[in-house]
Design an enzyme around this catalytic site. Structure first.
Site, PDB file in Angstrom:
ATOM      1  N   HIS A  68      -7.932  -3.915  -7.243  1.00  0.00           N
ATOM      2  CA  HIS A  68      -7.787  -3.326  -6.010  1.00  0.00           C
ATOM      3  C   HIS A  68      -8.903  -3.621  -5.149  1.00  0.00           C
ATOM      4  O   HIS A  68      -9.696  -2.514  -5.157  1.00  0.00           O
ATOM      5  CB  HIS A  68      -7.300  -1.953  -6.035  1.00  0.00           C
ATOM      6  CG  HIS A  68      -6.461  -1.249  -5.121  1.00  0.00           C
ATOM      7  ND1 HIS A  68      -5.259  -1.622  -4.750  1.00  0.00           N
ATOM      8  CD2 HIS A  68      -6.892  -0.292  -4.332  1.00  0.00           C
ATOM      9  CE1 HIS A  68      -4.795  -0.891  -3.790  1.00  0.00           C
ATOM     10  NE2 HIS A  68      -5.792   0.034  -3.356  1.00  0.00           N
ATOM     11  N   ARG A  95       0.598  -1.311   0.127  1.00  0.00           N
ATOM     12  CA  ARG A  95      -0.147  -0.023   0.119  1.00  0.00           C
ATOM     13  C   ARG A  95       0.965   1.155   0.016  1.00  0.00           C
ATOM     14  O   ARG A  95       0.683   2.219  -0.642  1.00  0.00           O
ATOM     15  CB  ARG A  95      -0.987  -0.131   1.275  1.00  0.00           C
ATOM     16  CG  ARG A  95      -2.041  -0.898   1.022  1.00  0.00           C
ATOM     17  CD  ARG A  95      -2.901  -0.619   2.348  1.00  0.00           C
ATOM     18  NE  ARG A  95      -4.134  -1.540   2.346  1.00  0.00           N
ATOM     19  CZ  ARG A  95      -5.234  -1.329   3.057  1.00  0.00           C
ATOM     20  NH1 ARG A  95      -5.387  -0.219   3.987  1.00  0.00           N
ATOM     21  NH2 ARG A  95      -6.343  -2.198   3.036  1.00  0.00           N
ATOM     22  N   TYR A 144     -19.413  12.951 -11.289  1.00  0.00           N
ATOM     23  CA  TYR A 144     -19.564  14.105 -12.013  1.00  0.00           C
ATOM     24  C   TYR A 144     -18.286  14.284 -12.686  1.00  0.00           C
ATOM     25  O   TYR A 144     -18.332  14.946 -13.661  1.00  0.00           O
ATOM     26  CB  TYR A 144     -19.720  15.176 -11.030  1.00  0.00           C
ATOM     27  CG  TYR A 144     -20.990  15.084 -10.189  1.00  0.00           C
ATOM     28  CD1 TYR A 144     -22.132  15.202 -10.944  1.00  0.00           C
ATOM     29  CD2 TYR A 144     -21.014  15.014  -8.652  1.00  0.00           C
ATOM     30  CE1 TYR A 144     -23.543  14.800 -10.266  1.00  0.00           C
ATOM     31  CE2 TYR A 144     -22.434  15.054  -8.006  1.00  0.00           C
ATOM     32  CZ  TYR A 144     -23.401  15.074  -8.855  1.00  0.00           C
ATOM     33  OH  TYR A 144     -24.819  15.138  -8.209  1.00  0.00           O
TER      34      TYR A 144
END
Length: 833
Positions: free
Chosen positions: A88, A42, A132
């Protein structure tokens, strides 16, 4: 059949399968496993492609979905969904935050995602919801993915074993340094600043071409971090430490302008990752609380064109005081460099060279595997084309054989038997269309076959020759630099917050003297008034027994000087660092100023005030070699000096001139020969090059010096000999020739004149400073020296004592010595001593 006894107690069996463990040992091992999972899976980037797993998976998912720079933008929610579902298995918010950051031009030096919509701002505003916004790969991100389909990197199973994902990307440029990285793991963190792509590419090429290059050598290319928000790095020491050790604390200061007439301070660039809105709020809070005084108004006038924060000052406020208060609390931040990355899965702190070495090793592996993959493909294609050409040579028999066969399998078998085709060739021939039997098709096949064979030969060369493979890497890096390089945004400034030693030193023209035993000092130029030629001069320095003057030159006390030695090294020196002493003083040891080796002497000094980036430093050696090197090659000179020219055994650097690419060069030899040629005859070369032959010297002769002629400025060539004689000759006396000629006779040498010491280009008003080996110094106007033709003996310039000789000569332009004389004492000593 079970080995357990049928009468055994089931409880005893279960107890026998239980392993006793200390709870602290189990907790420790479990925590270590968790920590390594966070570190490798990570938080830390891979040194090879500079990416963490989440960045790598986002880009790979976009590549697999065809969301490249040439495609239409895709909803960010779609990209996040595919990344999360296939590669992921973590929260969508973490993936989207990463995607958004890769699209922010204020977070990434070279954004990897081309975003459309609101992806946040420097005010700390969050991106709009992923439904959006839209995204696609940026063109430079495709360079990280280039050739991934050609077996260039290893793949591993994804989290549910349905698909495969790359362990690392091919990475055609050193992304770890270019875009930097930051992250907090368990017990460790990384914070790597971004850099300028062109600088990093140049350093990588330098390392490939010169594997033993030091960190200091690489730092000549990588000047320092280059933040996307610009601003200024204060000082260079912290940057050097970070590159040498992998850790450092760099001070980054906002870019601002103090307008005292308008009574305002305008801030135009902020340190990296500084929140603009929060900065304005904190300044306002300090003003309201009285921590900062002198500010009457504060406005944020920033727009899409850039940042503009206006700090209006009170009428009676001192701008410098307010500026210092803002710097102390708000306009300066520290960037803590921790160059920590994964190397073979393990975290390591790396210096600059180690970082690039790991990247270069990765690219070598990528190019090798890519070449092997392409070679196999090309060999397969060549094999098929050979079969087609063979079939075309026997077209009638091949067609007849196919017609006589019952089916395709029989036709393939018959072809293999009759014409010795391989199974692959026969299968291809059976599938051929009749239209491919035309003469035009035949010519195209032959042309393709030749191209394939040429490519196979090239690939075999790359795979067999490490230098060829490295050259492929270099060419690809330089192509990326040409495509994506831009101007550096972050500048370097010195910390001018406090009064420095330099501020206390008056600006005045100085004469600097150095001896063969490395004693050095400076004296005001106005102590040496101009005399008529033939004078003896006055004492310029005291010498210990056996010592001799080696060089003399004039400079301003605030000048930064490039000092060239006979060993081909170049040092940087501030004039005021040289101790100022009286005329009769010996001087101080230069060991604390210049790190000179035994036998190393100063041969030439160039004032950096006279240099422009588009000019050249033109160097000549004793054995007649000349080399021109661009001024920009000398931008970062270490305290221990750097190499200016490569010298062969026994050769020495003699003289250096500044040229602009359009000058004529006149080189004079100690035996009185001179050659004139256009400086473009000697092409520009790098610092470590040897150069080319400038003059064909007679046996026993050596170069005395070089003069760079500007036809629109200079009038004469001035020559001075060791016995104190000299002359001026018109430029027209020296007809241009080709480089590497024997030249023309410049001045007659011999018992009277001795050998030539210096040759200079001069004009009206110039002054000559000549210094003898015994320490006498004389200054005279060049017009005092007679103008005569070449091949003459000249006139006496300096009257020397027996056994003394001229050691060094320098020319002081009229503008410099006039200013010095105006400030000097009119009663300065001018009599001979």
């Amino acid at each position: 059949m079970s080995s357990e006894s049928p009468d055994a107690d089931p409880g005893d069996v279960r107890a026998a399968q239980v392993t006793n463990a200390r709870i602290e040992d189990e907790m420790e091992q479990s925590y270590i496993d968790y920590a390594m999972s966070v570190i490798a899976g990570r938080a830390l980037p891979d040194v090879r492609d500079g990416l963490k797993p989440v960045h790598r998976r986002i880009l790979f998912a976009m590549n697999e979905a065809g969301v490249t720079s040439n495609s239409a933008h895709r909803k960010s929610s779609s990209v996040v969904g595919e990344t999360m579902g296939d590669y992921h298995p973590h929260g969508d918010s973490a993936i989207y935050d990463t995607l958004a950051r890769m699209a922010q031009d204020f977070s990434m030096r070279y954004p990897l995602v081309d975003g459309q919509g609101n992806f946040g701002s420097v005010d700390g505003d969050p991106p709009a919801a992923m439904r959006y916004t839209e995204a696609r790969m940026a063109p430079i991100a495709e360079e990280l993915m280039a050739d991934i389909e050609r077996d260039t990197v290893d793949f591993q199973a994804n989290y549910d074993d349905r698909l495969e994902e790359p362990e690392v990307l091919p990475a055609a440029f050193p992304n770890l340094l270019v875009n930097g990285s930051s992250g907090i793991a368990v017990g460790m963190s990384t914070n790597i600043p971004p850099h300028n792509l062109g600088e990093v590419v140049d350093a990588t090429v330098e390392l490939i071409e010169t594997p033993d290059a030091s960190v200091e050598d690489l730092m000549e290319h990588v000047k320092g971090p280059d933040f996307p928000t610009g601003a200024n790095i204060v000082g260079r020491n912290a940057v050097h430490k970070a590159y040498k050790t992998g850790r450092g604390r760099i001070r980054v200061r906002a870019e601002f302008e103090v307008d005292e007439e308008e009574g305002r301070i305008v801030i135009s660039e902020l340190p990296f990752q500084q929140n603009k809105s929060r900065l304005v709020e904190r300044i306002a809070e300090d003003v309201n609380e009285g921590a900062i005084e002198g500010i009457r108004d504060l406005r944020d006038e920033s727009d899409r064109d850039g940042i503009r924060i206006v700090v209006e000052l009170k009428r009676d406020a001192m701008a410098d005081v307010v500026k210092n208060q803002l710097l102390e609390s708000h306009l300066e931040r520290t960037f803590g460099v921790i160059n920590l990355a994964l190397v073979d899965g393990s975290p390591q702190v790396l210096d600059l060279k180690q970082t690039l070495e790991h990247y270069v090793d990765h690219r070598r592996e990528v190019v090798r595997r890519r070449s092997e993959h392409e070679l196999a493909e090309r060999e397969d294609r060549a094999h098929i084309l050979e079969g087609r050409l063979k079939a075309l040579d026997n077209v009638d028999s091949v067609v007849e054989t196919i017609q006589d066969s019952d089916d395709r399998d029989a036709a393939k078998t018959a072809l293999e038997s009759a014409f010795d085709f391989t199974e692959a060739q026969a299968a291809h021939i059976v599938r051929m269309q009749l239209g491919s039997l035309t003469s035009m098709e035949t010519a195209e096949i032959e042309e393709e076959y030749e191209e394939v064979k040429a490519r196979i030969e090239r690939l075999e060369t790359i795979l067999s020759d490490p230098d060829e493979l490295d050259q492929v890497i270099v060419d690809e890096l330089q192509a990326i630099k040409a495509e994506y390089d831009d101007e550096r945004r972050t500048s370097f400034i010195e910390d001018a917050g406090d009064v420095t030693h330099e501020d206390l030193i008056p600006e005045e023209e100085q004469v600097v003297v150095m001896s063969e035993d490395d004693y050095i000092k400076r004296m005001p130029l106005d102590e040496f008034r101009a005399q008529n030629r033939g004078g003896k001069g006055i004492i310029g320095t005291g010498l210990k027994e056996g010592d001799r003057v080696s060089s003399v030159f004039a400079a301003n006390s605030h000048d930064y000087l490039l000092v060239f030695t006979n060993h081909g090294q170049i040092y940087e020196l501030k004039t005021y660092e040289i101790p100022e002493m009286s005329r009769t003083a010996r001087g101080k040891s230069a060991v604390n100023l210049l790190d000179l080796d035994d036998g190393e002497e100063i041969e030439s000094v160039v004032n950096t005030e006279d240099l422009d980036d588009d000019e050249f430093l033109t160097m000549v050696t004793r054995d007649g070699y000349i080399k021109r090197t661009a001024v920009e090659e000398f931008g970062n000179i270490r305290s221990t000096g750097i190499r200016a020219i490569r010298l062969e055994d026994g050769d020495e650097l003699v003289d250096v001139e500044v040229t602009d690419g359009e000058r004529d060069i006149v080189i004079g030899s100690r035996d009185g020969m001179a050659i004139r040629f256009d400086e473009s005859d000697a092409r520009a070369m790098g610092r470590t090059a040897r150069g080319v032959i400038a003059i064909d010297l007679r046996e026993g002769d050596a170069v005395a010096g070089v003069a760079a002629i500007d036809d629109g400025y200079h009038n004469w060539v001035l020559t001075v000999t060791e016995n104190g004689y000299g002359k001026r000759s018109d430029l027209d006396e020296y007809r241009p020739q080709s480089r590497n000629g024997k030249g023309l006779v410049d001045i007659k040498t011999g018992d009277r004149n001795g050998e030539v010491v210096a040759i200079e280009a001069v004009t009206h008003g110039d002054h000559l400073i000549a210094m003898s080996a015994a320490g006498q110094i004389m200054r005279t106007r060049v017009e005092e020296i007679s103008t005569v033709s070449r091949n003459t003996k000249g006139v006496i310039v300096m009257n020397l004592d027996p056994d003394d000789e001229v050691a060094s000569v320098d020319i002081v332009p009229e503008s410099v010595h006039a200013a010095a004389d105006d400030e000097g004492d009119d009663d300065a000593e001018t009599d001979d001593e």
